[in-house]
Design an enzyme around this catalytic site. Sequence first.
Site, PDB file in Angstrom:
ATOM      1  N   LYS A  55       0.841  -1.201   0.000  1.00  0.00           N
ATOM      2  CA  LYS A  55       0.000   0.000   0.000  1.00  0.00           C
ATOM      3  C   LYS A  55       0.882   1.259   0.000  1.00  0.00           C
ATOM      4  CE  LYS A  55      -3.861  -2.284   2.310  1.00  0.00           C
ATOM      5  NZ  LYS A  55      -4.477  -2.637   3.606  1.00  0.00           N
ATOM      6  N   GLN A  99      -4.014  -1.263   9.904  1.00  0.00           N
ATOM      7  CA  GLN A  99      -4.040  -2.612   9.318  1.00  0.00           C
ATOM      8  C   GLN A  99      -4.620  -3.607  10.325  1.00  0.00           C
ATOM      9  OE1 GLN A  99      -3.104  -3.372   6.030  1.00  0.00           O
ATOM     10  NE2 GLN A  99      -4.072  -5.316   6.549  1.00  0.00           N
ATOM     11  N   ASP A 122     -10.683   3.418   4.757  1.00  0.00           N
ATOM     12  CA  ASP A 122     -11.168   2.040   4.655  1.00  0.00           C
ATOM     13  C   ASP A 122     -12.703   2.000   4.660  1.00  0.00           C
ATOM     14  OD1 ASP A 122      -9.112   0.229   4.316  1.00  0.00           O
ATOM     15  OD2 ASP A 122      -8.587   0.191   6.454  1.00  0.00           O
TER      16      ASP A 122
END
Length: 298
Positions: A55, A99, A122
């Site tokens: 990412k 994460q 997200d």
Amino acid sequence: MTDPKLIDGKAFAENLRARLARQTAALKAEHGLIPGLAAVLVGNDPASEVYVRSKGKATKEAGMNSFEHRLPATAGEAELLELVRLLNADPAVHGILVQLPLPKQIREAAVIDAIDPAKDVDGFHVVNAGKLATGGEGMVPCTPLGCLMLLKDRLGDLSGKRAIVLGRSNIVGKPMAQLLLRESCTVTIAHSRTRDLAAECRRAEIVVAAVGKAEMVKGDWIGEGATVIDVGINRIPAPAPDNPGKTRLVGDVAFAEAKPRAAGITPVPGGIGPMTIACLLANTLTAACRQRGVPVPG
Ligand code: NDP
């Protein structure tokens, strides 16, 4: 020659990333705005390390700022919440990604709740889930957003189509169903208690599989001419005898059986996986524009 039935998420994602890089360069030139994504990794789970690294690399390749924060596996919830608070307040950070999964001593829900919804790239915050469900303008979870982009690219107007989503998780199934509903599809949400899943699937013109069960969706579950989006990423043993101990990736759909019946189908790998990272960058750019009050490029 490329197979016309294949929905090539890898190629689509590459084009999307190139477009985002051009838009990022224009934002910098015209507004002095550089979108910034902060990724937080707690502990050293190998899969999470790989995700965070890729990412970060993609973020930099798009010309955006990438900030990586690491905490030890022993970090407490308060320490992580304090980091999130600092990132919420940092004007150079437009997107925050923590994460998952987190170590056991940290409650994931508490951490997601602490992220500023405007920076929640997200799209997991309850405010963003609520906006998606009520027609508001929030951040949309990356994987379903990528699925929707591929479906619209392939089918154009989705209005009135019968769609089934297999799976009802908060990160894939539920937001996927909301997005399809927003496009005026007639949506069925299936899960582990659904009766006669094969028949439910066969009726659908759009099948999105997100169950996490290798090749569970058989060829004869797919109606003639349906469009199939396979979100599943499952690692299974590679075929004997050549690869003892090795594994390969398969989706939730039995690809070879399903493809002859489908009008279009995403492969695994090379389908939804690359779209997820590209959509994370798209969300970061959107978040940066909204926070600065400049128009989001189309
Ligand atoms: P979850 O495990 O959170 O959810 C799985 C869902 O599938 C649940 O709703 C469950 O139903 C349902 N399910 C499980 N077994 C069956 C069954 N036999 N019949 C019908 N429904 C079933 O998974 P995620 O949503 O997080 O992920 C799904 C898959 O997508 C995984 O393979 C994951 O690796 C992949 N994934 C891929 C991403 C990408 O970038 N390509 C990103 C995120 C996920 P119930 O609720 O009743 O238990």
